[in-house]
Design a protein around this motif. Sequence first.
Motif, short mmCIF file in Angstrom:
data_model
loop_
_atom_site.label_atom_id
_atom_site.label_comp_id
_atom_site.label_asym_id
_atom_site.label_seq_id
_atom_site.Cartn_x
_atom_site.Cartn_y
_atom_site.Cartn_z
N LYS A 1 -62.74 -0.10 59.17
CA LYS A 1 -63.54 -1.05 59.41
C LYS A 1 -63.14 -2.24 60.30
O LYS A 1 -63.75 -2.58 61.32
CB LYS A 1 -64.49 -1.48 58.35
N SER A 2 -61.81 -2.75 59.92
CA SER A 2 -61.20 -3.74 60.42
C SER A 2 -60.78 -3.29 61.69
O SER A 2 -60.77 -4.42 62.71
CB SER A 2 -59.99 -4.47 59.67
N TRP A 3 -60.68 -2.15 61.95
CA TRP A 3 -60.00 -1.84 63.45
C TRP A 3 -61.30 -1.19 64.30
O TRP A 3 -61.01 -0.49 65.21
CB TRP A 3 -58.92 -1.08 63.27
N ASP A 4 -62.41 -1.22 63.59
CA ASP A 4 -63.60 -0.91 64.35
C ASP A 4 -63.71 0.59 64.70
O ASP A 4 -63.93 1.13 66.00
CB ASP A 4 -63.81 -1.65 65.82
N ILE A 5 -63.18 1.40 63.61
CA ILE A 5 -63.23 2.89 63.87
C ILE A 5 -64.65 3.40 63.48
O ILE A 5 -64.99 3.30 62.39
CB ILE A 5 -62.13 3.31 62.91
N LYS A 6 -65.14 3.96 64.68
CA LYS A 6 -66.67 4.69 64.28
C LYS A 6 -66.52 6.14 64.70
O LYS A 6 -67.69 6.73 64.38
CB LYS A 6 -67.46 4.01 65.36
N ALA A 7 -65.48 6.71 64.91
CA ALA A 7 -65.40 8.09 65.26
C ALA A 7 -64.05 8.57 65.03
O ALA A 7 -63.10 7.77 64.72
CB ALA A 7 -65.76 8.47 66.59
N THR A 8 -63.93 9.89 64.60
CA THR A 8 -62.54 10.60 64.26
C THR A 8 -62.39 11.69 64.94
O THR A 8 -63.20 12.67 65.24
CB THR A 8 -62.55 10.77 62.79
N PRO A 9 -61.10 11.99 65.29
CA PRO A 9 -59.97 11.24 65.13
C PRO A 9 -59.99 9.79 66.38
O PRO A 9 -60.51 10.29 67.32
CB PRO A 9 -58.88 11.82 65.61
N THR A 10 -59.31 8.83 65.90
CA THR A 10 -59.31 7.58 66.67
C THR A 10 -58.00 7.20 66.64
O THR A 10 -57.35 7.17 65.54
CB THR A 10 -60.02 6.44 66.43
N PHE A 11 -57.00 7.10 67.79
CA PHE A 11 -55.82 6.81 67.76
C PHE A 11 -55.64 5.60 68.32
O PHE A 11 -56.26 5.11 69.59
CB PHE A 11 -54.98 7.67 68.85
N VAL A 12 -55.10 4.48 67.86
CA VAL A 12 -54.99 3.08 68.05
C VAL A 12 -53.43 2.79 68.24
O VAL A 12 -52.48 3.26 67.50
CB VAL A 12 -55.27 2.22 66.97
N PHE A 13 -52.99 2.24 69.37
CA PHE A 13 -51.74 1.92 69.94
C PHE A 13 -51.35 0.54 69.75
O PHE A 13 -52.18 -0.37 70.25
CB PHE A 13 -51.48 2.38 71.32
N PHE A 14 -50.25 0.36 69.24
CA PHE A 14 -49.78 -1.23 68.89
C PHE A 14 -48.38 -1.40 69.40
O PHE A 14 -47.52 -0.72 69.15
CB PHE A 14 -49.84 -1.42 67.25
N LYS A 15 -48.49 -2.58 69.79
CA LYS A 15 -47.06 -3.18 70.41
C LYS A 15 -47.15 -4.79 69.66
O LYS A 15 -48.16 -5.21 70.26
CB LYS A 15 -47.02 -3.17 71.94
N ASP A 16 -45.96 -4.89 69.28
CA ASP A 16 -45.77 -6.16 68.84
C ASP A 16 -46.89 -6.82 67.91
O ASP A 16 -47.17 -7.91 67.83
CB ASP A 16 -45.68 -7.43 69.91
N GLY A 17 -47.31 -5.69 67.09
CA GLY A 17 -48.40 -5.87 65.95
C GLY A 17 -49.77 -6.11 66.74
O GLY A 17 -50.61 -6.41 65.76
N ARG A 18 -49.94 -5.95 67.89
CA ARG A 18 -51.37 -6.13 68.48
C ARG A 18 -51.86 -4.72 69.05
O ARG A 18 -50.84 -4.02 69.94
CB ARG A 18 -51.42 -7.14 69.58
N GLN A 19 -53.02 -4.55 69.17
CA GLN A 19 -53.69 -3.47 69.61
C GLN A 19 -53.62 -3.36 71.32
O GLN A 19 -53.90 -4.39 71.69
CB GLN A 19 -55.06 -3.25 69.39
N VAL A 20 -52.89 -2.23 71.72
CA VAL A 20 -52.76 -2.44 73.26
C VAL A 20 -53.55 -1.29 73.90
O VAL A 20 -53.91 -1.35 75.02
CB VAL A 20 -51.32 -2.26 73.76
N ASP A 21 -53.86 -0.28 73.12
CA ASP A 21 -54.68 0.66 73.77
C ASP A 21 -55.51 1.49 72.40
O ASP A 21 -55.09 1.35 71.33
CB ASP A 21 -53.87 1.80 74.53
N LYS A 22 -56.51 2.42 72.89
CA LYS A 22 -57.10 3.14 71.67
C LYS A 22 -57.67 4.61 72.43
O LYS A 22 -58.08 4.50 73.91
CB LYS A 22 -58.41 2.37 71.65
N LEU A 23 -57.80 5.57 71.90
CA LEU A 23 -58.23 6.85 72.34
C LEU A 23 -59.01 7.23 71.15
O LEU A 23 -58.77 7.69 69.75
CB LEU A 23 -56.97 7.86 72.55
N VAL A 24 -60.32 7.77 71.70
CA VAL A 24 -61.11 8.35 70.55
C VAL A 24 -61.42 9.53 70.89
O VAL A 24 -61.72 9.98 72.15
CB VAL A 24 -62.60 7.44 70.66
#
Length: 143
Positions: A94-117
């Motif tokens: 919920k904190s990363w706003d995941i609303k569908a699966t699978p969802t791939f979230v990409f992080f760099k330096d601890g921050r989200q830089v991209d997302k693929l649903v």
Amino acid sequence: MGNCWTKVFSSDQEDYAEVQNVDSKNVHLIGSMEKWEAKLLEATRDGKIVIANFSASWSRPCKSMTPAYCELADKYTSMVFLAIDVDELAELSKSWDIKATPTFVFFKDGRQVDKLVGADKSDLQQKITAMDESHLFYASSLT
């Protein structure tokens, strides 16, 4: 050699059984908020990109992506691959706003830089390749 796991929960949410086991030495199952924070902090400290796979054990698209995700993890060992069950860690999802699966979230330096649903193996491959190339370019420019 590690394992890439997808887990399914029993009715009491405490006991779970292995559903899928694919060889991978670079996919880490995240079962708690503490482990999530530790892996993200470790990757940030080490300058590594993180790919977090938010999935559900009951989802056919998620199950179909597991082998490809594990293969990519073994190929791109300079990155950290995480597996999060959205039912097990609903608060994190919920904190990363995941609303569908699978969802791939990409992080760099601890921050989200991209997302693929969605379960598109080709798109996932392309995004990971692009992240790897940009990371290698950035690292080589520092030397």
